[in-house]
Scaffold this motif. Structure first.
Motif, short mmCIF file in Angstrom:
data_model
loop_
_atom_site.label_atom_id
_atom_site.label_comp_id
_atom_site.label_asym_id
_atom_site.label_seq_id
_atom_site.Cartn_x
_atom_site.Cartn_y
_atom_site.Cartn_z
N ALA A 152 0.83 -1.21 0.00
CA ALA A 152 0.00 0.00 0.00
C ALA A 152 0.86 1.26 0.00
N VAL A 153 1.98 1.24 0.72
CA VAL A 153 2.89 2.39 0.72
C VAL A 153 3.51 2.58 -0.67
N ILE A 154 3.91 1.48 -1.28
CA ILE A 154 4.49 1.55 -2.63
C ILE A 154 3.46 2.07 -3.63
N ALA A 155 2.23 1.55 -3.55
CA ALA A 155 1.17 2.00 -4.47
C ALA A 155 0.87 3.48 -4.26
N SER A 156 0.81 3.92 -3.02
CA SER A 156 0.52 5.32 -2.73
C SER A 156 1.63 6.23 -3.25
N GLY A 157 2.87 5.82 -3.09
CA GLY A 157 3.99 6.60 -3.61
C GLY A 157 3.95 6.69 -5.13
N GLY A 158 3.67 5.57 -5.78
CA GLY A 158 3.56 5.57 -7.24
C GLY A 158 2.44 6.47 -7.73
N LEU A 159 1.29 6.40 -7.06
CA LEU A 159 0.16 7.27 -7.42
C LEU A 159 0.48 8.74 -7.21
N ALA A 160 1.24 9.04 -6.17
CA ALA A 160 1.64 10.44 -5.93
C ALA A 160 2.50 10.94 -7.09
N GLY A 161 3.41 10.10 -7.57
CA GLY A 161 4.24 10.49 -8.70
C GLY A 161 3.42 10.72 -9.96
N VAL A 162 2.45 9.85 -10.21
CA VAL A 162 1.56 10.01 -11.37
C VAL A 162 0.79 11.32 -11.26
N ALA A 163 0.22 11.59 -10.09
CA ALA A 163 -0.56 12.81 -9.89
C ALA A 163 0.30 14.05 -10.12
N MET A 164 1.52 14.02 -9.58
CA MET A 164 2.39 15.18 -9.74
C MET A 164 2.71 15.43 -11.21
N TRP A 165 3.07 14.38 -11.95
CA TRP A 165 3.45 14.58 -13.34
C TRP A 165 2.26 14.90 -14.24
N LEU A 166 1.06 14.45 -13.89
CA LEU A 166 -0.11 14.85 -14.67
C LEU A 166 -0.31 16.35 -14.62
N ILE A 167 0.03 16.95 -13.49
CA ILE A 167 -0.10 18.40 -13.34
C ILE A 167 1.13 19.13 -13.88
N ALA A 168 2.30 18.56 -13.66
CA ALA A 168 3.54 19.26 -14.00
C ALA A 168 3.95 19.11 -15.46
N LEU A 169 3.52 18.06 -16.13
CA LEU A 169 4.02 17.80 -17.49
C LEU A 169 3.63 18.87 -18.51
N PRO A 170 2.37 19.30 -18.59
CA PRO A 170 2.05 20.32 -19.61
C PRO A 170 2.88 21.61 -19.47
N PRO A 171 2.99 22.21 -18.28
CA PRO A 171 3.83 23.41 -18.20
C PRO A 171 5.31 23.10 -18.44
N ASP A 172 5.73 21.90 -18.10
CA ASP A 172 7.12 21.53 -18.34
C ASP A 172 7.41 21.41 -19.84
N VAL A 173 6.45 20.89 -20.59
CA VAL A 173 6.59 20.81 -22.05
C VAL A 173 6.68 22.22 -22.64
N ILE A 174 5.80 23.12 -22.18
CA ILE A 174 5.83 24.50 -22.67
C ILE A 174 7.17 25.15 -22.33
N LYS A 175 7.63 24.97 -21.09
CA LYS A 175 8.91 25.53 -20.67
C LYS A 175 10.04 25.02 -21.57
#
Length: 132
Positions: free
Chosen positions: A46-69
């Motif tokens: 459960a800790v591993i799954a939660s950490g993986g999901l946190a990474g997915v959530a972060m990159w879903l938000i961060a990727l579009p502005p990162d591509v523009i940058k």
């Protein structure tokens, strides 16, 4: 460094993702915690799954502005007048999907890296709590 000598072009346009990152981790832990149990007692999976999901959530938000940058930084001087101009031109030319260019490799890295990160966080917290 860009052709105009500006090494930081586009860097001010990054998105602060830390709050989403930790919120996603805590929400995932809460969702995976059995009724009546404490999130601090979650099993390894459960800790591993939660950490993986946190990474997915972060990159879903961060990727579009990162591509523009990245496009801003790589373009010759004068192609874009700023972040929003780059975003508009990118979407007009390549569609909204262009904002998620590199999504697969980002997820391939984010899931195991963030799972390991939060596994380390939880192990460290348990160790420190037992010591102090």
């Amino acid at each position: 460094m860009d052709r105009a000598g500006n090494a930081n072009r586009g860097s001010q346009d990054t998105v602060e993702t830390g709050s989403w990152y930790f919120a996603a981790y805590e929400a995932s832990k809460k969702a995976l915690t059995p009724a009546g149990a404490s999130a601090s007692d979650l099993n390894l999976g459960a800790v591993i799954a939660s950490g993986g999901l946190a990474g997915v959530a972060m990159w879903l938000i961060a990727l579009p502005p990162d591509v523009i940058k990245s496009r801003l930084q790589a373009a010759p001087h004068g192609v874009y007048s700023g972040f929003m101009d780059c975003a508009r031109k990118t979407i007009a030319q390549d569609g909204v999907g262009a904002l998620f260019k590199g999504f697969g490799p980002a997820m391939a890295r984010a899931i195991p890296a963030n799972a390991a990160t939060f596994l380390g966080v939880e192990a460290s917290m348990k160790f420190m709590n037992s010591m102090f």
